[in-house]
Enzyme design. Structure first.
Site, PDB file in Angstrom:
ATOM      1  N   SER A 150       0.855  -1.183   0.000  1.00  0.00           N
ATOM      2  CA  SER A 150       0.000   0.000   0.000  1.00  0.00           C
ATOM      3  C   SER A 150       0.890   1.231   0.000  1.00  0.00           C
ATOM      4  O   SER A 150       2.053   1.173   0.439  1.00  0.00           O
ATOM      5  CB  SER A 150      -0.900   0.012   1.240  1.00  0.00           C
ATOM      6  OG  SER A 150      -1.516   1.272   1.424  1.00  0.00           O
ATOM      7  N   TYR A 163      -1.412   0.070  10.602  1.00  0.00           N
ATOM      8  CA  TYR A 163      -1.571  -0.348   9.201  1.00  0.00           C
ATOM      9  C   TYR A 163      -0.311   0.003   8.414  1.00  0.00           C
ATOM     10  O   TYR A 163       0.216  -0.825   7.654  1.00  0.00           O
ATOM     11  CB  TYR A 163      -2.791   0.325   8.578  1.00  0.00           C
ATOM     12  CG  TYR A 163      -3.030  -0.079   7.141  1.00  0.00           C
ATOM     13  CD1 TYR A 163      -3.412  -1.381   6.821  1.00  0.00           C
ATOM     14  CD2 TYR A 163      -2.867   0.836   6.100  1.00  0.00           C
ATOM     15  CE1 TYR A 163      -3.627  -1.762   5.505  1.00  0.00           C
ATOM     16  CE2 TYR A 163      -3.080   0.466   4.787  1.00  0.00           C
ATOM     17  CZ  TYR A 163      -3.457  -0.837   4.496  1.00  0.00           C
ATOM     18  OH  TYR A 163      -3.664  -1.210   3.174  1.00  0.00           O
TER      19      TYR A 163
END
Length: 255
Positions: A150, A163
């Site tokens: 990501s 995250y």
């Protein structure tokens, strides 16, 4: 290159029941690969397998919770038993739970570490010997391991601390593994998307989900198929070409 560059290859895709994983499985099947679909939702896996069969491809559903090491090993072995080998591994399974540290729970952090990190390690550890074997014995003379990362692995933002930790750690793991497997002809790559229209935001709290949707309201979000295209590009290159990392943003995205 033939019309189906992955003809005869076997791929395993985690998180294949929806979103990027399902789109990737369909795309790899279109390129000629037989695909093992790994996730926890058997009904969704069966639907993706059915969709692939209708398009003339071949896929098998492998229901597994790969956060458990034994089940990850079983998923790889099931793939070998049913499809015969393993040429491509796409580590796509993941979860995004965004909240400031003050307002989150340790359980949310543990869920992200369990799926985004531990599960990836479990399936990779089980798969690597078979990828090495495939690279040395297949007509392609190369195997591929693609980790879906990501943009959070590059740029941390408020509310995404853990995250971002999981994705930046994934990036470091990918680069180290790439160097380790160079001599084995196993290419290791990371694909880092942002602003993709998937179910990922459905796991967020109402307030955080609404804020995330407002952030991307003014842009045309990426589709899962866009990321599947990128993964397909990586794994269909001739063996002399290794795409180590690919960063993918929406065309209108400024951050």
């Amino acid at each position: 290159m033939s019309e189906q560059p992955l003809d005869g290859a076997i791929a395993l895709v985690t998180g294949a029941s929806s979103g990027i994983g399902a789109a990737t499985a369909r795309r790899l099947a279109r390129e000629g690969a037989a695909v093992a679909l790994v996730a926890r939702r058997r009904d969704r896996l069966d639907q993706v397998a059915s969709d692939i069969a209708k398009l003339g491809g071949h896929a098998v559903a492998v229901e597994a919770d790969i956060t458990e090491p034994e089940r990850a090993e079983d998923a790889v072995q099931d793939t070998l038993d049913r499809l015969g080998r393993l040429d491509i591994l796409v580590n796509n399974a993941g979860i995004m739970l965004l909240n400031p540290a003050l307002h989150t729970t340790i359980e949310e952090w543990d869920r992200m570490i369990s799926l985004n990190v531990a599960a990836l390690l479990h399936i990779t550890h089980a798969a690597v010997p078979h990828l090495i074997y495939a690279a040395s014995t297949s007509p392609r003379q190369v195997a591929d391991l693609v980790n879906v990362s990501s943009t959070a692995g590059r740029a941390s933002r408020p509310g995404s601390s853990v995250y971002a930790l999981t994705k930046s750690g994934l990036n470091a793991f990918t680069e180290s593994l790439r160097q380790e497997l160079l001599s084995e002809r196993v290419r290791v790559s990371a694909v880092a998307p942002d602003a993709v229209d998937t179910e990922l935001v459905n796991h967020l709290s109402d307030t955080t989900r609404d804020a995330a949707r407002r952030q991307i309201a003014g842009i045309e979000a990426l589709r899962p198929e866009d990321i599947a295209d990128a993964i397909s590009y990586i794994v269909t290159r001739e063996r002399r070409v290794a795409v180590n990392e690919m960063l993918i943003r929406a065309g209108d995205q400024a951050w």
